[in-house]
Design an enzyme around this catalytic site. Sequence first.
Site, PDB file in Angstrom:
ATOM      1  N   ASP A 843       0.826  -1.204   0.000  1.00 26.81           N
ATOM      2  CA  ASP A 843       0.000   0.000   0.000  1.00 26.81           C
ATOM      3  C   ASP A 843       0.863   1.258   0.000  1.00 26.81           C
ATOM      4  OD1 ASP A 843      -1.986  -1.839   0.244  1.00 26.81           O
ATOM      5  OD2 ASP A 843      -2.480  -1.373   2.327  1.00 26.81           O
ATOM      6  N   LYS A 912      -6.983   9.481  10.369  1.00 30.02           N
ATOM      7  CA  LYS A 912      -6.420   8.944   9.129  1.00 30.02           C
ATOM      8  C   LYS A 912      -7.236   9.303   7.901  1.00 30.02           C
ATOM      9  CE  LYS A 912      -5.001   4.673   6.819  1.00 30.02           C
ATOM     10  NZ  LYS A 912      -4.812   3.206   6.913  1.00 30.02           N
ATOM     11  N   ASP A1097      -4.595   2.428  -4.731  1.00 29.49           N
ATOM     12  CA  ASP A1097      -3.175   2.533  -4.407  1.00 29.49           C
ATOM     13  C   ASP A1097      -2.709   1.365  -3.539  1.00 29.49           C
ATOM     14  OD1 ASP A1097      -4.558   3.249  -2.153  1.00 29.49           O
ATOM     15  OD2 ASP A1097      -3.237   4.901  -1.610  1.00 29.49           O
TER      16      ASP A1097
END
Length: 1264
Positions: A843, A912, A1097
């Site tokens: 990641d 986050k 991603d």
Amino acid sequence: MIRILILSHSTTDAIYPGSSAYALAGVIANSNDQIPILTACLANGDLTRAEEVAQKIMSVWLKSHQVRLENNVSEETSKSLSDVLPPKIHADFVRAYFAAALFPNTKSSPTDSQKSMLVQKAWSYFEGLFSHVWEVTEGRRTTNTALDAGVFAMLFKGFAAIQQRSWQSLLAEGQSSVHLLAMMEENGIKLLDVIRDPVFDAEGDAYLGVVGREAVLTMVEEEVSSQDGSEFWSRVLSETKSQLKRDEEGKEAFLKEIAELNPTKKASKRGGSETNVALETLRANLNILDLPSSDASVTPATRQRLLEESSYDAARQLYIHEREELTKVGLEKEGGLKSTWLNARMFEWLKEMETRLAADAPNDDIGFKGKWGEMTPFMTVLSPDKMALVTIVEVLRMCGGGGISDGMKATRAILYVGKAIEHEYHTELLKKELTKKGFQEALERQEELNSNTRFAGNKQRSIDQLWRKEMAQRESVGDTTWTPAWTQQIRAKVGSLLVAALVDVAKVERVSKNPVTGESYTELQPAFTHAYQYVRATKLGIIKVNPAIAERMDQDPLRISLSPRLLPMLVKPKPWTAWNDGAYLLHSSHVMRTKDSEEQIQYLKQSSNAQNLDDVFAGLDVLGGVAWQINKPIFEVVSKVWNSGDAFADIPAQGSLEGGVSEVEVPADIESNPRSKGSYRIRVRQLLMDKRSAHSTRCDVNYKLEIARAYLEETFHFPHNLDFRGRAYPIPPNLSHIGNDLCRGILKFAEAKPLGERGLRWLKIHLANLAGFDKASFDEREAFAMEHLDDVFDSADKPLEGKRWWLKADDPWQALATCMELTNALRSPSPTEFLSSLPIHQDGTCNGLQHYAALGGDLLGASQVNLEVGDRPADVYSGVATMTNAIIDRDAAEGHEFAKMLQGKVTRKVVKQTVMTTVYGVTFIGAKRQIEKQLKERGDIPADQLYQASSYLGRIVLDSIGDVFKGATGIQTWLNRCARLISKSIPENRLKAAGQPDKKSRGTARLRIPKEQMTSVIWTTPLGLPVVQPYRKPKKRQVSTALQTCFITDPSVPAEVDPRAQATAFPPNFIHSLDATHMMMTALACKDKIAFASVHDSYWTHACSVDEMSVILRDAFIELHQQDILGNLRKEFLQRYAGNVVPVSKVPAGLKYSHVEGDDVKEVKPKKSKAPNPGDEVIKSIETEDGVKTTWALPEAEKDADSEIEAEAEGEGESSVNMDELRLKTPRTAAKSRFVELADILPPVPPKGDFDLNRIRDSLYFFS
């Protein structure tokens, strides 16, 4: 070198109101509403109505043609008559006339004279196609655009069908094959193309029965032989027959190749193997396919076609089968088996609705004056039982969606049902036409393509290649009946009639007991009711679902709701070869997901035709080519949890759906204390929301598990397509690796590979990542896994009965799968040789910031997101959390109420999502909601305090982010400003129209400047994909339906852009297009080397391939960013929007400007002392008008520059029309309006830093 697609001005002019092109578009749009009616009438054999509609369309086009002549509109801008009525419509007219004569569907057969009249109508219609109105002149060449091979094929088939019946008397003199051959030669149409037409494969009565190619060739040969000069046509006939034979041989070779694919079978309890019940039912239903009698010979490709061809037919048969089985075992009186209660109710609704639709259908005498009116052609395109089934399926599928917990929005239900009917109708046509579809492409063309390759002269190879392409293009090539998309208005009216019928007939029995006497009461209630409800202060029509149905939907399997067209594929997806050709074998799919944006489709289509999308297509094929399987051990654990009904991981308890408001304790002072009353209301509202959310989640899990159970023994693939930014997504919506933790946990690669030493290490690291220990070094992560081996083994051996350590992981289901994989590997004789099929993830670290850092060469930003080499992974989320906690502690010391409440509770997880999305333009409202969700999940903040606490925390988090990520603000601001200027700009050729008064404005007249601001922000990705931002101000149309009045957005109506949305969305969309490009480049580099899957991603591969993928993805990132991405973007803007002008409220010093006429260019001279960048002043002025408030704090240098510009510009320059006056007050004359060139004020690219991209190769934690 990427080719930038720029549509000509003639294309873009069409969207500007007030222009002649716009007038043409409006006239054509009116005829577009009639074309679906025309095709439906032809499908139903209603020739009288079809003739009326066709005449109306012709009349409308002639009017538009006159408008074009009067306004001197170029041929390029206008539509030809064949654009409105293409050759496939003509072929369908001819077919309908012949069918009415030869295969009448009326109660009484037509007389011989009536048959003759119908055949003569077909010929007269054909002769009318030679009128000059169908001709288009290009240079010195004039082409009849009404004729193609399909039109002649239908005439040949009609003549042959007449000959089969010995009814030649129906044909007049001169109506023969010989005359058709002469007309074909005159118009450059080859006999081979005519004979290859798929209409000869269609054998239904509507397509003139069984008339094969051989029969037509024999008829032609007989007629030609009696003519003078027959040698030429005899030679042509001989060559055509020979080519057809080669075609058939090539087809057989191709089918033989498919048959060699290994079919996947399920073990039968009776021994041997068998396909599952759904596939058996499909095979029984689709008798149009010539399937072998032996199950063992049914290939995966055949099974895939069965899945796609008719999901509703299979569902209906399954219901009948289940109902019959219930009757056999004598359970009818008891209400049926618990697991099939809902299915039994749906079957009853199906029969009732069939009866209703059959009763409502008009007879021959009523015609279009019956209950359905003008919708009669659309209400009869399918049989009543299929119409009823589609309606039931779609309505149940939408229950609980769209923010309505106990039902659905009525407009949404109506449109979805209408669209589903349209879709199934097109599928039925496909089945009729393509049953035994022959060879469709010219072998000569393929041989020409191979002439300069190593396959030159190899005919067999050409045939093989031709059939592979035909497989990939069969739908577009073989569609002999043109079936245009229905308009939203038609979908709404059809859907409303069907939904209203369902609401009227669907009933359900409800049983309740008297709590005192215990006596049972039974009442028959409506299953669905139509009502109105206020949602966010807006009155909405809704369809409410009876509670008895809602309760059982969570318990009963709803296989009928799963359309096989959107399920995982049993074979590799069809390669993408065009913008609308790829993925499923038969079902039409588009490579890009668009929301009714014609502009996006046009750019995509042009890029596809120009072959600019080959790399994009190839990348999607790589993603779709990965084979998957269901992870059976994980599925078994999930099934046990599901059947227990207990709350577990992210699955809510079945009992959470029960109970009601009584569960909330009522405060003693509720009547006297307003605060207590408000708090009680909040808790009640929260309880109801939680129950709705739990119901929705259980329904979603139910869907996923039903699909997984059906595919337990299968190997399957996920076909992919793109969103408009280029991000790849699996097309199946329910179960795929892009789904939640549960979806990912029950999936694994179909291919297993030996781990090796490095693979075993990566498997351990992967476990640590899933457990949340992902910010340590790789060595520490590996050690973490080894330290928890006892927990790993316990989790694998006793996932539900043991310590359940795996449930503590951030992604528990994936963690359990990894525990089982690691346990099996370590317990095997040789762990490094263990065959592993578990996907391992790599990641990116806040990938959007990684792209910003690379774009700007930002040294500080690069170190924050692991582009720079480091001993340990940098963690921007923890950094923001630390800064946030420091501010909270300071506020708490000062006595702040919410600071005290939040002390020690703001973790990395809380901030986050906000950190990740800030660089994508998250607003304060969005950040507050994200944080509120995280605080709610923690469970240690009172529900009635969540709103205020998240608001307080949201502001602190955004401020902290602004301090950490200053490096990205320059690029983000530049992107925003470019988009704002572009969306405010007007093409040069629309300048005069912009200065005209807006005739539609009410009250005080206004100029048309806002109406002419219709320029979207468009750019091209490094892989050649055109990205068109679709943000416009939609125009709604009011449509009265049988159920209610609906307001429907009509995407075909041109609308001005939304400048604010264009500007705010551009930075995140641009970054998304870059991360999509990086992923696609990585996929292409992995092709034929290693397995590769991705979730944006997050890149996946086998454990043994992680090191190789790590090198590939770094090389791809460096290759991408070594290009001058921002410089190329600015060049593209200057090229694409050359000549565009921007209206301004003040012309700054140093800029040229023009009036509305555009022929009087002047310049405001700058001061001698100092001349600032005049473009900055224009940008700032526009931002002020739009009420822009920048989230980011500008760097000090930029602040100073702006203040200097503002001070110096004061009193300078020529005064001009204020934009507020242009929009709101009296219109100024054209001479007073000022416009500046977009090219003069487009800001320069921000300067780039010194970060060396090659250092990424040595960064261990770039992707980790």
